[in-house]
Design an enzyme around this catalytic site. Structure first.
Site, PDB file in Angstrom:
ATOM      1  N   ASN A   1      -2.338  -5.412  -3.299  1.00  0.00           N
ATOM      2  CA  ASN A   1      -2.048  -4.209  -4.090  1.00  0.00           C
ATOM      3  C   ASN A   1      -0.699  -4.377  -4.759  1.00  0.00           C
ATOM      4  O   ASN A   1       0.164  -5.110  -4.260  1.00  0.00           O
ATOM      5  CB  ASN A   1      -1.999  -2.988  -3.155  1.00  0.00           C
ATOM      6  CG  ASN A   1      -1.687  -1.698  -3.896  1.00  0.00           C
ATOM      7  OD1 ASN A   1      -2.237  -1.439  -4.973  1.00  0.00           O
ATOM      8  ND2 ASN A   1      -0.806  -0.880  -3.345  1.00  0.00           N
TER       9      ASN A   1
ATOM     10  N   HIS B   1       2.596  -2.087  -6.110  1.00  0.00           N
ATOM     11  CA  HIS B   1       3.205  -0.760  -5.974  1.00  0.00           C
ATOM     12  C   HIS B   1       4.530  -0.768  -6.736  1.00  0.00           C
ATOM     13  O   HIS B   1       5.293  -1.740  -6.642  1.00  0.00           O
ATOM     14  CB  HIS B   1       3.431  -0.428  -4.497  1.00  0.00           C
ATOM     15  CG  HIS B   1       3.986   0.946  -4.305  1.00  0.00           C
ATOM     16  ND1 HIS B   1       3.221   2.092  -4.425  1.00  0.00           N
ATOM     17  CD2 HIS B   1       5.247   1.364  -4.042  1.00  0.00           C
ATOM     18  CE1 HIS B   1       3.985   3.143  -4.235  1.00  0.00           C
ATOM     19  NE2 HIS B   1       5.219   2.735  -3.997  1.00  0.00           N
TER      20      HIS B   1
ATOM     21  N   ASP C   1       0.374   1.797   1.147  1.00  0.00           N
ATOM     22  CA  ASP C   1       1.569   1.113   0.640  1.00  0.00           C
ATOM     23  C   ASP C   1       2.331   0.382   1.739  1.00  0.00           C
ATOM     24  O   ASP C   1       3.557   0.230   1.675  1.00  0.00           O
ATOM     25  CB  ASP C   1       2.500   2.082  -0.113  1.00  0.00           C
ATOM     26  CG  ASP C   1       1.818   2.703  -1.324  1.00  0.00           C
ATOM     27  OD1 ASP C   1       0.949   2.034  -1.908  1.00  0.00           O
ATOM     28  OD2 ASP C   1       2.149   3.841  -1.663  1.00  0.00           O
TER      29      ASP C   1
ATOM     30  N   SER D   1       6.440  -4.346  -5.972  1.00  0.00           N
ATOM     31  CA  SER D   1       6.050  -5.199  -4.845  1.00  0.00           C
ATOM     32  C   SER D   1       4.554  -5.474  -4.913  1.00  0.00           C
ATOM     33  O   SER D   1       3.769  -4.568  -5.201  1.00  0.00           O
ATOM     34  CB  SER D   1       6.299  -4.477  -3.508  1.00  0.00           C
ATOM     35  OG  SER D   1       7.606  -3.957  -3.435  1.00  0.00           O
TER      36      SER D   1
HETATM   37  C1  GAR Z   1       1.187   0.926 -11.647  1.00  0.00           C
HETATM   38  O1  GAR Z   1       2.525   1.261 -11.898  1.00  0.00           O
HETATM   39  C2  GAR Z   1       0.981   0.593 -10.180  1.00  0.00           C
HETATM   40  O2  GAR Z   1       2.069  -0.086  -9.619  1.00  0.00           O
HETATM   41  C3  GAR Z   1       0.828   1.955  -9.575  1.00  0.00           C
HETATM   42  O3  GAR Z   1       0.036   2.667 -10.492  1.00  0.00           O
HETATM   43  C4  GAR Z   1       0.277   2.159 -11.804  1.00  0.00           C
HETATM   44  C5  GAR Z   1      -1.048   1.787 -12.402  1.00  0.00           C
HETATM   45  O4  GAR Z   1      -0.907   1.430 -13.742  1.00  0.00           O
HETATM   46  N1  GAR Z   1       0.236   1.891  -8.279  1.00  0.00           N
HETATM   47  C6  GAR Z   1       0.583   2.666  -7.260  1.00  0.00           C
HETATM   48  O5  GAR Z   1       1.398   3.559  -7.345  1.00  0.00           O
HETATM   49  C7  GAR Z   1      -0.149   2.356  -5.947  1.00  0.00           C
HETATM   50  N2  GAR Z   1       0.448   3.051  -4.864  1.00  0.00           N
HETATM   51  P1  GAR Z   1      -2.015   0.563 -14.464  1.00  0.00           P
HETATM   52  O6  GAR Z   1      -3.349   1.313 -14.252  1.00  0.00           O
HETATM   53  O7  GAR Z   1      -1.619   0.554 -15.901  1.00  0.00           O
HETATM   54  O8  GAR Z   1      -2.029  -0.785 -13.848  1.00  0.00           O
END
Ligand code: GAR
Length: 214
Positions: free
Chosen positions: A121, A123, A159, A150
């Site tokens: 994943n 984050h 997470d 990360s």
């Molecule tokens: C990203 O910033 C990712 O790191 C975050 O959601 C966004 C998705 O953007 N994920 C989390 O917060 C997971 N806990 P994307 O759909 O454009 O990749």
């Protein structure tokens, strides 16, 4: 996580690994993985993108790139039933590695254990700091001067799980949460393909919750 000193989930060096990406929305990290996997010599290919919402914008990007997509709606569905459908779809596509890319749905411990060491994943914080949601607002409120992103192995707790790679991003004075999200996202798009490469090449070892890169 995995046996001490072994490759997580039994990932072995060699073949190009089929990857399933799970998304819930925009899919910019998914797009970065798709682009990386086009490069000659990249050790993974994106075999399917699965969204838990039919309106996930990333689906259109994946389809335009010629990648198989599936929608498995999660709304109103019991977690175990949804995860069983997801697991079946991943297996149908012969997936060996799962990448969560903005996938905003908690997975059951049984599903996570089944993909242990083979599911990662991204984050948008320097874990273990700022788990959860509203990350960039909380970073700014806290006065922290350095944030980042990360990539980590997925474990049942949200997470958490051994961190594979991190990138730092300075927090500029007066930045808004939206601006900071964009700055961090630029680093996410570089970091995620690097982490997937290491996993697909069988170069990661997990020992005592620590990831070692060979
Ligand atoms: C990203 O910033 C990712 O790191 C975050 O959601 C966004 C998705 O953007 N994920 C989390 O917060 C997971 N806990 P994307 O759909 O454009 O990749």
């Amino acid at each position: 996580m995995s046996q001490a000193g072994t490759t997580p989930g039994g990932i072995k060096p060699g073949d190009i690994k089929p990857v399933g990406i799970l998304i819930s929305g925009r899919g910019s990290n998914m797009a970065a993985l798709i682009e990386a996997a086009k490069q000659p010599g990249y050790p993974a290919r994106i075999a399917v993108v699965i969204a838990n919402r039919a309106d996930a914008e990333g689906l259109t990007i994946a389809q335009a790139a010629g990648i198989a997509t599936e929608v498995i709606p999660s709304k109103g569905k019991e977690r175990a039933a949804f995860d069983a459908e997801l697991d079946a779809a991943l297996k149908r596509h012969g997936i060996e590695i799962v990448c969560l890319a903005g996938f905003m749905r908690l997975l059951t411990p049984g599903f996570v254990e089944g993909w242990q060491g083979r599911m990662i994943n991204i984050h948008p914080s320097l874990l273990p700091a700022f788990k959860g949601t509203r990350v960039h607002e909380r970073v700014i409120e806290s006065g922290t001067r350095i944030t980042g992103c990360s990539v980590h192995f997925v474990v049942p707790e949200m997470d958490e799980g051994p961190v594979i790679l991190q990138a730092e991003v300075p927090v500029p004075d007066g930045v808004t949460p939206e601006q900071l999200a964009d700055l961090v996202l630029l680093e996410e798009h570089k970091l995620y393909p690097q982490a997937l490469r290491l996993l697909a090449e069988g170069k990661l070892r997990v020992e005592d919750n620590q990831v070692q890169v060979q």
